[in-house]
Design a protein around this motif. Structure first.
Motif, mmCIF file in Angstrom:
data_model
loop_
_atom_site.group_PDB
_atom_site.id
_atom_site.type_symbol
_atom_site.label_atom_id
_atom_site.label_comp_id
_atom_site.label_asym_id
_atom_site.label_seq_id
_atom_site.Cartn_x
_atom_site.Cartn_y
_atom_site.Cartn_z
ATOM 1 N N GLU A 99 0.837 -1.201 0.000
ATOM 2 C CA GLU A 99 0.000 0.000 0.000
ATOM 3 C C GLU A 99 0.876 1.257 0.000
ATOM 4 O OE1 GLU A 99 -3.894 1.868 2.325
ATOM 5 O OE2 GLU A 99 -2.851 0.126 3.154
ATOM 6 N N ALA A 100 1.950 1.226 0.770
ATOM 7 C CA ALA A 100 2.860 2.373 0.827
ATOM 8 C C ALA A 100 3.531 2.627 -0.518
ATOM 9 C CB ALA A 100 3.914 2.148 1.905
ATOM 10 N N GLN A 101 3.740 1.554 -1.299
ATOM 11 C CA GLN A 101 4.371 1.676 -2.606
ATOM 12 C C GLN A 101 3.373 2.013 -3.712
ATOM 13 O OE1 GLN A 101 6.573 -1.975 -3.277
ATOM 14 N NE2 GLN A 101 7.375 -1.935 -1.193
ATOM 15 N N GLY A 102 2.099 2.076 -3.366
ATOM 16 C CA GLY A 102 1.079 2.383 -4.368
ATOM 17 C C GLY A 102 0.636 1.192 -5.186
ATOM 18 N N VAL A 103 1.082 0.000 -4.809
ATOM 19 C CA VAL A 103 0.669 -1.220 -5.519
ATOM 20 C C VAL A 103 -0.734 -1.619 -5.091
ATOM 21 C CG1 VAL A 103 1.254 -3.640 -5.977
ATOM 22 C CG2 VAL A 103 3.066 -1.946 -5.689
ATOM 23 N N LEU A 104 -1.083 -1.301 -3.844
ATOM 24 C CA LEU A 104 -2.425 -1.495 -3.311
ATOM 25 C C LEU A 104 -3.017 -0.129 -3.002
ATOM 26 C CD1 LEU A 104 -2.246 -4.440 -0.726
ATOM 27 C CD2 LEU A 104 -3.566 -4.391 -2.827
ATOM 28 N N ALA A 105 -4.316 0.001 -3.194
ATOM 29 C CA ALA A 105 -4.973 1.256 -2.875
ATOM 30 C C ALA A 105 -6.345 0.972 -2.285
ATOM 31 C CB ALA A 105 -5.109 2.126 -4.121
ATOM 32 N N ARG A 106 -6.778 1.850 -1.407
ATOM 33 C CA ARG A 106 -8.122 1.722 -0.842
ATOM 34 C C ARG A 106 -9.091 2.424 -1.790
ATOM 35 N NH1 ARG A 106 -8.042 0.113 4.532
ATOM 36 N NH2 ARG A 106 -5.988 0.149 5.499
ATOM 37 N N LYS A 107 -10.038 1.666 -2.293
ATOM 38 C CA LYS A 107 -10.981 2.230 -3.250
ATOM 39 C C LYS A 107 -12.410 1.923 -2.822
ATOM 40 C CE LYS A 107 -7.991 2.274 -7.317
ATOM 41 N NZ LYS A 107 -7.863 1.935 -8.747
ATOM 42 N N LYS A 108 -13.308 2.729 -3.311
ATOM 43 C CA LYS A 108 -14.729 2.528 -3.056
ATOM 44 C C LYS A 108 -15.423 2.277 -4.386
ATOM 45 C CE LYS A 108 -14.778 5.621 0.962
ATOM 46 N NZ LYS A 108 -15.392 6.822 1.555
ATOM 47 N N GLY A 109 -16.465 1.495 -4.323
ATOM 48 C CA GLY A 109 -17.219 1.219 -5.542
ATOM 49 C C GLY A 109 -18.443 0.397 -5.216
ATOM 50 N N ARG A 110 -19.294 0.247 -6.192
ATOM 51 C CA ARG A 110 -20.554 -0.452 -5.976
ATOM 52 C C ARG A 110 -20.333 -1.891 -5.526
ATOM 53 N NH1 ARG A 110 -24.083 -2.806 -9.642
ATOM 54 N NH2 ARG A 110 -22.677 -2.209 -11.338
ATOM 55 N N LEU A 111 -19.275 -2.529 -6.045
ATOM 56 C CA LEU A 111 -19.021 -3.935 -5.739
ATOM 57 C C LEU A 111 -17.933 -4.122 -4.689
ATOM 58 C CD1 LEU A 111 -19.156 -5.401 -9.359
ATOM 59 C CD2 LEU A 111 -20.982 -5.297 -7.665
ATOM 60 N N LEU A 112 -17.445 -3.023 -4.129
ATOM 61 C CA LEU A 112 -16.349 -3.105 -3.163
ATOM 62 C C LEU A 112 -16.830 -2.711 -1.776
ATOM 63 C CD1 LEU A 112 -13.508 -1.373 -5.208
ATOM 64 C CD2 LEU A 112 -13.842 -3.817 -4.877
ATOM 65 N N ARG A 113 -16.266 -3.369 -0.767
ATOM 66 C CA ARG A 113 -16.520 -2.935 0.601
ATOM 67 C C ARG A 113 -15.849 -1.585 0.810
ATOM 68 N NH1 ARG A 113 -14.733 -8.101 1.260
ATOM 69 N NH2 ARG A 113 -12.761 -7.377 2.145
ATOM 70 N N ASP A 114 -16.402 -0.815 1.716
ATOM 71 C CA ASP A 114 -15.881 0.524 1.966
ATOM 72 C C ASP A 114 -14.406 0.475 2.348
ATOM 73 O OD1 ASP A 114 -16.651 3.171 1.850
ATOM 74 O OD2 ASP A 114 -16.831 3.336 4.015
ATOM 75 N N GLY A 115 -13.554 1.115 1.566
ATOM 76 C CA GLY A 115 -12.136 1.157 1.864
ATOM 77 C C GLY A 115 -11.393 -0.123 1.556
ATOM 78 N N GLN A 116 -11.995 -1.043 0.783
ATOM 79 C CA GLN A 116 -11.326 -2.301 0.449
ATOM 80 C C GLN A 116 -10.050 -2.034 -0.335
ATOM 81 O OE1 GLN A 116 -13.799 -4.994 -1.725
ATOM 82 N NE2 GLN A 116 -12.162 -6.443 -2.161
ATOM 83 N N LYS A 117 -9.006 -2.827 -0.046
ATOM 84 C CA LYS A 117 -7.740 -2.676 -0.748
ATOM 85 C C LYS A 117 -7.767 -3.479 -2.044
ATOM 86 C CE LYS A 117 -5.020 -2.029 3.472
ATOM 87 N NZ LYS A 117 -3.919 -2.564 4.299
ATOM 88 N N VAL A 118 -7.404 -2.817 -3.137
ATOM 89 C CA VAL A 118 -7.367 -3.479 -4.436
ATOM 90 C C VAL A 118 -6.032 -3.166 -5.118
ATOM 91 C CG1 VAL A 118 -9.871 -3.436 -4.751
ATOM 92 C CG2 VAL A 118 -8.487 -1.506 -5.555
ATOM 93 N N LEU A 119 -5.615 -4.045 -6.008
ATOM 94 C CA LEU A 119 -4.377 -3.835 -6.757
ATOM 95 C C LEU A 119 -4.551 -2.727 -7.774
ATOM 96 C CD1 LEU A 119 -3.366 -7.560 -7.358
ATOM 97 C CD2 LEU A 119 -2.056 -5.905 -6.029
ATOM 98 N N THR A 120 -3.533 -1.918 -7.904
ATOM 99 C CA THR A 120 -3.525 -0.883 -8.931
ATOM 100 C C THR A 120 -2.806 -1.411 -10.177
ATOM 101 O OG1 THR A 120 -1.429 0.046 -8.134
ATOM 102 C CG2 THR A 120 -3.467 0.921 -7.162
ATOM 103 N N ASP A 121 -2.959 -0.712 -11.282
ATOM 104 C CA ASP A 121 -2.244 -1.093 -12.509
ATOM 105 C C ASP A 121 -0.831 -0.521 -12.435
ATOM 106 O OD1 ASP A 121 -4.388 -2.459 -13.622
ATOM 107 O OD2 ASP A 121 -5.262 -0.614 -14.411
ATOM 108 N N SER A 122 0.025 -1.231 -11.722
ATOM 109 C CA SER A 122 1.373 -0.746 -11.448
ATOM 110 C C SER A 122 2.407 -1.615 -12.164
ATOM 111 C CB SER A 122 1.638 -0.791 -9.939
ATOM 112 O OG SER A 122 1.551 -2.134 -9.483
ATOM 113 N N PRO A 123 3.630 -1.094 -12.335
ATOM 114 C CA PRO A 123 4.715 -1.921 -12.894
ATOM 115 C C PRO A 123 4.968 -3.177 -12.062
ATOM 116 C CG PRO A 123 5.334 0.398 -12.916
ATOM 117 C CD PRO A 123 4.046 0.302 -12.136
#
Length: 200
Positions: A99-123
């Motif tokens: 998460e600190a490296q930006g590989v994981l991020a807390r995102k919100k969405g219709r299908l996501l739990r509030d503040g759920q951590k998801v993978l970002t499109d990172s190198p």
């Protein structure tokens, strides 16, 4: 990125298909750390025990932390003991690092739990995905020990390094012991519940 980080990314990418418990994952992450440190080489194995070397530690902070945790005096520590000790809540440590490296991020969405951590499109995610699709032997073996399999473009090469084989075997044994302990507790709890129902 390191093998533990790549393993965690692979697990998170396949989370919809296979649930891996944090305890199991922590043991596998510790095994991945040990293999990276063997390749550094920061350590060597002697009779299944971890012998720290005198070379500079790896640049990655978590691997440096792992290297600092080794027993520095004879008879040194068995691989299995270190896996259990180092693997204590290690999943949370790596989740925080990603998460600190930006590989994981807390995102919100219709299908996501509030503040759920998801993978970002990172190198880092791309690199882990490439290692996985190319069936890199160590990454593949660690994932399989967690019950994760998938379609790879290549068959994994056999692992011939005895020290790496030793670590992978220790991870598999530890995972089996953890599963057996869970089953024992489930049986004991069921017996306890049945006793209370009989007394009601």
């Amino acid at each position: 990125m390191t093998t533990p980080q790549d393993l965690l990314i692979v697990v998170l990418d396949t989370a919809a298909h296979r649930t891996v418990t944090p305890g199991d994952l922590s043991l596998a992450l510790a095994g991945a750390e040990l293999i990276d440190l063997l390749k550094a080489p920061t350590i060597r194995l002697d009779g299944g025990r971890i012998v720290p070397g005198h070379l500079p530690g790896p640049a990655d902070p978590l691997l440096t932390q792992a290297a600092a945790s080794f027993v520095m005096e004879e008879p040194y520590e068995p691989v299995s003991d270190w896996l259990w000790r180092r693997g204590d809540r290690l999943t949370n440590t790596y989740m925080t690092a990603l998460e600190a490296q930006g590989v994981l991020a807390r995102k919100k969405g219709r299908l996501l739990r509030d503040g759920q951590k998801v993978l970002t499109d990172s190198p880092a995610r791309l690199r882990a995905g490439m290692r996985w699709s190319q069936a890199e032997p160590v990454l593949r073996a660690l994932a399989v020990s967690l019950g994760i399999s998938g379609e790879q473009t290549e068959e994994p090469s056999p692992i011939t390094d005895y020290a790496v084989q030793t670590v992978l075997a220790a991870v598999t044994t530890a995972l089996g012991e953890l599963q057996a302990e869970r089953q024992r507790r489930t049986i004991e709890q069921a017996a306890f519940d049945n006793l209370w129902r009989a007394l009601e």
